[in-house]
Design a protein around this motif. Structure first.
Motif, short mmCIF file in Angstrom:
data_model
loop_
_atom_site.label_atom_id
_atom_site.label_comp_id
_atom_site.label_asym_id
_atom_site.label_seq_id
_atom_site.Cartn_x
_atom_site.Cartn_y
_atom_site.Cartn_z
N ALA A 340 0.84 -1.21 0.00
CA ALA A 340 0.00 0.00 0.00
C ALA A 340 0.87 1.25 0.00
CB ALA A 340 -0.93 -0.02 1.21
N ASN A 341 1.93 1.26 0.81
CA ASN A 341 2.83 2.42 0.84
C ASN A 341 3.52 2.62 -0.51
OD1 ASN A 341 2.21 2.91 3.52
ND2 ASN A 341 3.90 1.64 4.29
N GLN A 342 3.91 1.50 -1.12
CA GLN A 342 4.54 1.61 -2.44
C GLN A 342 3.56 2.16 -3.48
OE1 GLN A 342 6.00 -2.33 -3.25
NE2 GLN A 342 7.78 -2.13 -1.89
N ARG A 343 2.31 1.70 -3.41
CA ARG A 343 1.32 2.22 -4.33
C ARG A 343 1.06 3.70 -4.08
NH1 ARG A 343 -3.24 -2.63 -4.24
NH2 ARG A 343 -2.03 -4.14 -5.51
N LYS A 344 0.98 4.10 -2.80
CA LYS A 344 0.76 5.50 -2.46
C LYS A 344 1.92 6.37 -2.95
CE LYS A 344 -0.28 8.48 1.48
NZ LYS A 344 -0.47 8.53 2.96
#
Length: 400
Positions: A340-344
């Motif tokens: 999720a952090n990578q996508r954000k």
């Protein structure tokens, strides 16, 4: 042997193969060394008090094999291998065992474990799919670089001479019990208390086969019963019960204590008569042991302890499984958060790139507009100058 320095020799004269076992066929090997009287016959067995040199180049100490080879593999047919036990206190290599090939040392002396020092040691040999020639003396086959006596030529003071067997008759015990009523549990306790007895059963044949390196295709207990388990080794001598028949034929001519563990057959009079005929000579004492009724307190305590250990192991396995599941879920959550952090971060980078692209586009448009204004301004000044020149020309004409 309890003192001195003594040698015995071994030569590999034949190697056999077992193609029926395929890729699981046991290798041809042997191991030579010394062990205590109480030690199991197999060098790698549980509770082993022994030292041995393996034909593959490894050394075993109390059932634990070395991680790397210490010497070259044994060569068959012509090479003579000798094991030297050194218990001479005047020797710099006291309390060691050494391996020689044709009189030449193959590796440095290996120290005896502390637990084996001070005990009487016996020569011991393990072998698989090989035929060995063993020489205990009185003369050695290979010339040694120093004077050394063979085991047969040992001094009386350096060895322990066991007294001859008494005239006591060997006993054959026939347990009589109902199936699945703790018969084999009783047998395990009986053998612990009376290690001089040898178990005769299909279970024992399977244990010997597995200890010899044979591969069983199914897990023990999954097929058959404790009394009549399936062998399933893929070897005709085992599958057609030839090994069992040979064992039944040889046992009556060997004066030993036996436990004939046949739950079904010992309950049937006709089957009992067959076994009694095999041990029909007066040299054997035959005893029927009925295992029924209320068990003794020691047996109950032993079984309760086994149940407690099994319950504890089951609880530990469940706890470990739960711990592994929690660790898996935690790792999955951390991985999900990471994704999720990578996508954000990727979305923020994409948005930033779009904003920068729009900004550059606006800057380019503003720059082009400024350049267009700069080009139209000189043309307007020229037209104004032409008009001013025309006006001046008109005014001059009027004055004239």
């Amino acid at each position: 042997v309890k003192a001195g320095r003594y040698l015995y020799e071994v030569r590999l004269v034949e190697r056999r193969t077992m193609p029926e076992q395929g890729k699981h066929a046991p290798r041809q090997s042997c191991a030579i060394g010394f062990s205590t009287r109480e030690s199991p016959l197999i060098f790698g067995g549980e509770g082993s008090e022994s030292v041995a040199f393996d034909s593959e180049g490894y050394f075993a100490e109390r059932g634990v094999w070395s991680q790397r080879r210490l010497f070259d593999r044994f060569a068959p047919y012509h090479k003579v291998y000798g094991v030297l036990l050194n218990l001479d206190p005047e020797s710099p290599h006291c309390h060691t065992v050494s391996l020689f090939c044709d009189g030449k040392r193959m590796c440095k002396p290996q120290a005896l474990p502390e637990s084996m020092r001070g005990k009487v040691l016996y020569p011991a040999v393990n072998y698989k799919n090989t035929t060995l020639q063993v020489n205990f003396g009185p003369t050695s086959s290979a010339e040694m670089p120093f004077a050394c006596r063979m085991l047969t030529d040992a001094a009386v003071a350096d060895v322990e001479v066991r007294p001859a067997r008494t005239s006591e008759k060997p006993e054959v015990v026939f347990p009589v019990s109902l199936p699945d009523e703790g018969t084999f549990e009783w047998l395990n306790g009986f053998l612990r208390e009376h290690p001089q007895y040898t178990e005769l059963s299909d279970r024992k044949i399977i244990e010997w086969a597995v200890a010899s390196g044979l591969h069983r295709r199914r897990e023990y207990g999954k097929q058959g019963s404790n009394d009549k388990p399936q062998f399933d080794f893929g070897l005709p001598p085992l599958e057609d019960f030839s090994v069992r028949n040979v064992l039944q034929a040889f046992a009556p001519v060997m004066p030993r204590h036996y436990v004939v563990m046949e739950v079904r057959n010992n309950l049937l009079p006709a089957e009992r008569e067959k076994v009694l005929k095999r041990f029909g000579t007066p040299s054997f004492k035959k005893t029927a042991c009925v295992i029924m009724g209320e068990p003794p307190k020691e047996f109950k305590a032993d079984q309760h302890e086994k149940l407690r250990i099994a319950k504890q192991e089951k609880a530990e396995q469940a706890w470990m499984a739960k711990k592994a599941e929690l660790a898996r879920k935690k790792a999955a959550n951390e991985r999900a958060k990471q994704i999720a952090n990578q996508r954000k971060e990727a979305e923020e980078r994409r948005k930033k790139m779009v904003d920068e692209a729009k900004k550059r586009l606006l800057e380019d448009e503003a720059k082009k507009a400024e350049e267009g204004d700069a080009e139209t301004k000189p043309e307007g000044d020229a037209e104004k100058k032409d008009e001013e020149a025309k006006e001046e020309g008109k005014e001059e004409a009027k004055e004239e």
